[in-house]
Design a protein around this motif. Structure first.
Motif, PDB file in Angstrom:
ATOM      1  N   LYS A 134     -70.744-114.131  -8.808  1.00  0.00           N
ATOM      2  CA  LYS A 134     -69.348-113.875  -8.410  1.00  0.00           C
ATOM      3  C   LYS A 134     -68.697-113.055  -9.526  1.00  0.00           C
ATOM      4  N   SER A 135     -68.797-111.745  -9.411  1.00  0.00           N
ATOM      5  CA  SER A 135     -68.296-110.868 -10.467  1.00  0.00           C
ATOM      6  C   SER A 135     -67.399-109.778  -9.901  1.00  0.00           C
ATOM      7  N   MET A 136     -66.387-109.424 -10.699  1.00  0.00           N
ATOM      8  CA  MET A 136     -65.551-108.263 -10.423  1.00  0.00           C
ATOM      9  C   MET A 136     -65.696-107.316 -11.605  1.00  0.00           C
ATOM     10  N   ALA A 137     -65.654-106.029 -11.320  1.00  0.00           N
ATOM     11  CA  ALA A 137     -65.890-105.061 -12.390  1.00  0.00           C
ATOM     12  C   ALA A 137     -65.026-103.824 -12.193  1.00  0.00           C
ATOM     13  N   SER A 138     -64.845-103.097 -13.282  1.00  0.00           N
ATOM     14  CA  SER A 138     -64.173-101.800 -13.228  1.00  0.00           C
ATOM     15  C   SER A 138     -64.971-100.822 -14.084  1.00  0.00           C
ATOM     16  N   ILE A 139     -64.941 -99.563 -13.682  1.00  0.00           N
ATOM     17  CA  ILE A 139     -65.676 -98.542 -14.420  1.00  0.00           C
ATOM     18  C   ILE A 139     -64.943 -97.213 -14.269  1.00  0.00           C
ATOM     19  N   HIS A 140     -65.045 -96.362 -15.278  1.00  0.00           N
ATOM     20  CA  HIS A 140     -64.479 -95.017 -15.208  1.00  0.00           C
ATOM     21  C   HIS A 140     -65.599 -94.061 -14.793  1.00  0.00           C
ATOM     22  N   ALA A 141     -65.354 -93.315 -13.733  1.00  0.00           N
ATOM     23  CA  ALA A 141     -66.340 -92.335 -13.256  1.00  0.00           C
ATOM     24  C   ALA A 141     -65.801 -90.931 -13.484  1.00  0.00           C
ATOM     25  N   GLU A 142     -66.601 -90.094 -14.125  1.00  0.00           N
ATOM     26  CA  GLU A 142     -66.211 -88.717 -14.382  1.00  0.00           C
ATOM     27  C   GLU A 142     -66.561 -87.856 -13.173  1.00  0.00           C
ATOM     28  N   VAL A 143     -65.560 -87.125 -12.674  1.00  0.00           N
ATOM     29  CA  VAL A 143     -65.759 -86.245 -11.515  1.00  0.00           C
ATOM     30  C   VAL A 143     -65.327 -84.834 -11.889  1.00  0.00           C
ATOM     31  N   PRO A 144     -65.917 -83.804 -11.282  1.00  0.00           N
ATOM     32  CA  PRO A 144     -65.523 -82.417 -11.594  1.00  0.00           C
ATOM     33  C   PRO A 144     -64.040 -82.188 -11.306  1.00  0.00           C
ATOM     34  N   ARG A 145     -63.348 -81.571 -12.245  1.00  0.00           N
ATOM     35  CA  ARG A 145     -61.897 -81.385 -12.117  1.00  0.00           C
ATOM     36  C   ARG A 145     -61.511 -80.369 -11.041  1.00  0.00           C
ATOM     37  N   ASP A 146     -62.470 -79.539 -10.649  1.00  0.00           N
ATOM     38  CA  ASP A 146     -62.136 -78.508  -9.672  1.00  0.00           C
ATOM     39  C   ASP A 146     -62.520 -78.890  -8.239  1.00  0.00           C
ATOM     40  N   GLU A 195     -71.424 -99.373  -2.071  1.00  0.00           N
ATOM     41  CA  GLU A 195     -72.854 -99.460  -2.355  1.00  0.00           C
ATOM     42  C   GLU A 195     -73.141-100.511  -3.431  1.00  0.00           C
ATOM     43  N   VAL A 196     -72.328-100.537  -4.472  1.00  0.00           N
ATOM     44  CA  VAL A 196     -72.514-101.526  -5.541  1.00  0.00           C
ATOM     45  C   VAL A 196     -72.338-102.940  -5.008  1.00  0.00           C
ATOM     46  N   PHE A 197     -71.352-103.131  -4.145  1.00  0.00           N
ATOM     47  CA  PHE A 197     -71.138-104.467  -3.580  1.00  0.00           C
ATOM     48  C   PHE A 197     -72.295-104.870  -2.661  1.00  0.00           C
ATOM     49  N   ASP A 198     -72.735-103.941  -1.825  1.00  0.00           N
ATOM     50  CA  ASP A 198     -73.810-104.256  -0.880  1.00  0.00           C
ATOM     51  C   ASP A 198     -75.116-104.580  -1.591  1.00  0.00           C
ATOM     52  N   LYS A 199     -75.415-103.847  -2.665  1.00  0.00           N
ATOM     53  CA  LYS A 199     -76.700-104.020  -3.346  1.00  0.00           C
ATOM     54  C   LYS A 199     -76.671-105.075  -4.445  1.00  0.00           C
ATOM     55  N   MET A 200     -75.506-105.250  -5.092  1.00  0.00           N
ATOM     56  CA  MET A 200     -75.450-106.131  -6.261  1.00  0.00           C
ATOM     57  C   MET A 200     -74.454-107.281  -6.115  1.00  0.00           C
ATOM     58  N   GLY A 201     -73.638-107.253  -5.070  1.00  0.00           N
ATOM     59  CA  GLY A 201     -72.664-108.327  -4.873  1.00  0.00           C
ATOM     60  C   GLY A 201     -71.522-108.297  -5.864  1.00  0.00           C
ATOM     61  N   VAL A 202     -71.279-107.142  -6.494  1.00  0.00           N
ATOM     62  CA  VAL A 202     -70.223-107.000  -7.493  1.00  0.00           C
ATOM     63  C   VAL A 202     -69.052-106.230  -6.872  1.00  0.00           C
ATOM     64  N   TYR A 203     -67.858-106.829  -6.938  1.00  0.00           N
ATOM     65  CA  TYR A 203     -66.654-106.123  -6.486  1.00  0.00           C
ATOM     66  C   TYR A 203     -66.273-105.109  -7.574  1.00  0.00           C
ATOM     67  N   LEU A 204     -66.474-103.837  -7.290  1.00  0.00           N
ATOM     68  CA  LEU A 204     -66.267-102.801  -8.290  1.00  0.00           C
ATOM     69  C   LEU A 204     -65.057-101.942  -7.954  1.00  0.00           C
ATOM     70  N   VAL A 205     -64.209-101.718  -8.951  1.00  0.00           N
ATOM     71  CA  VAL A 205     -63.087-100.788  -8.839  1.00  0.00           C
ATOM     72  C   VAL A 205     -63.378 -99.607  -9.751  1.00  0.00           C
ATOM     73  N   ILE A 206     -63.338 -98.391  -9.201  1.00  0.00           N
ATOM     74  CA  ILE A 206     -63.690 -97.190  -9.962  1.00  0.00           C
ATOM     75  C   ILE A 206     -62.448 -96.347 -10.220  1.00  0.00           C
ATOM     76  N   HIS A 207     -62.250 -96.024 -11.506  1.00  0.00           N
ATOM     77  CA  HIS A 207     -61.169 -95.123 -11.916  1.00  0.00           C
ATOM     78  C   HIS A 207     -61.754 -93.729 -12.109  1.00  0.00           C
ATOM     79  N   MET A 208     -61.125 -92.728 -11.517  1.00  0.00           N
ATOM     80  CA  MET A 208     -61.626 -91.356 -11.618  1.00  0.00           C
ATOM     81  C   MET A 208     -61.092 -90.657 -12.867  1.00  0.00           C
ATOM     82  N   ASP A 209     -61.988 -90.021 -13.602  1.00  0.00           N
ATOM     83  CA  ASP A 209     -61.620 -89.179 -14.743  1.00  0.00           C
ATOM     84  C   ASP A 209     -62.073 -87.747 -14.453  1.00  0.00           C
TER      85      ASP A 209
END
Length: 394
Positions: free
Chosen positions: A260-272, A288-302
């Motif tokens: 039972k885990s919640m997570a956050s991560i910063h993902a780098e995306v092309p600025r253009d 995909e992360v939740f389906d495969k690993m059962g982790v509720y993930l929130v992604i911040h875009m950079d």
């Protein structure tokens, strides 16, 4: 034997990430612990009275405490399986850790009780007797505890249960304490030396140490542990596998109980790239992360530059400078902003936790000096960051 019990009493035993299956594993472990420890308690207590041995009786009551611990673990596992509700939106998974912490206090209490009894026996020693049958029963109890340790360790590894792993460690501690008791009885039978009270003292200290170890293991997830390097790698690689995500950093995982885990991560995306397109990619990655690993993930875009060769070249220079200064340093979130004659290099620098303010100021100055040697227009705006990832296990 372990596989037979699992197949007999755990339905869908291969689905270890499902709460119902984990609960069945926990119930099985608790019931086996209760039955085995009650049996050992009765047998050892009778032997201890017959032989007038405080060490054997201490060992017997340690087994009784183990039985009580199994009962508490049973209750904890059942409570941990309760679904989330309005008062506890993250579920009740941490009850498993709390129950294990209670077990640790019971173990420590028994250790201190018999520590006192052992000191009294040293001051006022009593005679003991050596008999072959009780001696052999103690040897058999060691073998039973070894099996229980292996049983709980195997189940704990399978479902990633700290409680079961702690129970396994406790069983190994019992092996050590009973072995000390056997040694004292053997010494008396062969040499006639009565070291029972001293053996009881050793048993007590080992029991206390086992309790402290269990407490330490169960407190860590309650206080907050670093992410294991393996989990960090799995989540990062899964997120980075999506087209449109060029890198990740700042992964934080909050544990609310086993699986039972919640997570956050910063993902780098092309600025253009169109923001709606990047957002759609991020949504797919989270699912995909939740389906495969059962982790509720929130992604911040950079948004980051991926095409401008000059910006990428400056970024490479920063990486080279930081590597030369200190091999423990890393950096991310690099941005280059021109302001008149100045070129601002904005980035986060990841430093070890033990680096204090003075060391951080020193690092900022060193990076600035090295970069200005390459181009006097450079100004470094550095945010110090620290990793949430644990160390690799040996």
């Amino acid at each position: 034997m372990t596989e037979f019990l699992v197949r007999k009493f755990v339905k869908d035993y291969e689905q270890v990430h499902e709460t119902k299956v984990r609960t069945q594993y926990g119930v099985l472990s608790s019931c086996v612990g209760i039955l085995c420890n009650v049996l050992l308690f009765v047998v050892k207590l009778l032997i201890g009275f017959a032989m007038h041995s405080i060490a054997i009786m201490a060992d017997a009551f340690n087994n009784l405490t183990d039985a009580a611990s199994s009962i508490i673990s049973f209750v904890g596992v059942k409570m941990a399986s309760k679904p989330a509700d309005q008062e506890h939106p993250f579920g009740h998974g941490r009850m498993e850790y709390i129950s294990a912490f209670i077990v640790a206090f019971l173990v420590i209490q028994v250790g201190f009780t018999f520590l006192k009894s052992s000191f009294e026996k040293i001051i006022h020693p009593e005679t003991i007797s050596f008999e072959l049958v009780p001696f052999l029963i103690l040897v058999l109890s060691v073998l039973m505890k070894l099996w229980m340790a292996a049983f709980n360790r195997k189940l704990g590894k399978r479902i990633d249960s700290k409680v079961m792993l702690a129970t396994s460690a406790d069983s190994l501690g019992d092996v050590a304490t009973t072995s000390v008791t056997i040694l004292a009885t053997l010494v008396y039978g062969v040499f006639g030396w009565n070291i029972d009270a001293y053996a009881g003292l050793a048993v007590s200290l080992l029991v206390i140490w086992a309790g402290i170890g269990i407490a330490r293991e169960t407190l860590e997830p309650l206080i907050g542990q670093p992410i294991s390097p393996q989990l960090y790698k799995e989540i990062s690689e899964l997120v980075e596998s999506f087209d449109g995500i060029v890198g990740t950093h700042d992964l934080i995982v909050h544990n609310y109980g086993p699986n039972k885990s919640m997570a956050s991560i910063h993902a780098e995306v092309p600025r253009d790239v169109d923001i709606e397109h990047s957002h759609a990619v991020i949504d797919r990655a989270e699912k995909e992360v939740f389906d495969k690993m059962g982790v509720y993930l929130v992604i911040h875009m950079d948004p980051v530059e991926v095409h401008d060769t000059w910006v990428l070249g400056v970024k490479a220079q920063v990486q080279e400078v930081i590597a030369q200064i200190d091999g423990c340093l890393e950096f991310h979130d690099f941005h280059l902003v021109k302001e008149g004659e100045c070129i601002n290099l904005i980035f986060d620098m990841v430093i070890p936790h033990e680096y204090g303010e003075e060391k951080q100021d020193e690092l900022r100055l060193l990076v600035l000096e090295k970069m200005q040697e390459r181009d006097g227009r450079f100004q470094c705006l550095i945010t110090m960051d620290k990793s949430f990832v644990g160390k690799e296990e040996d």
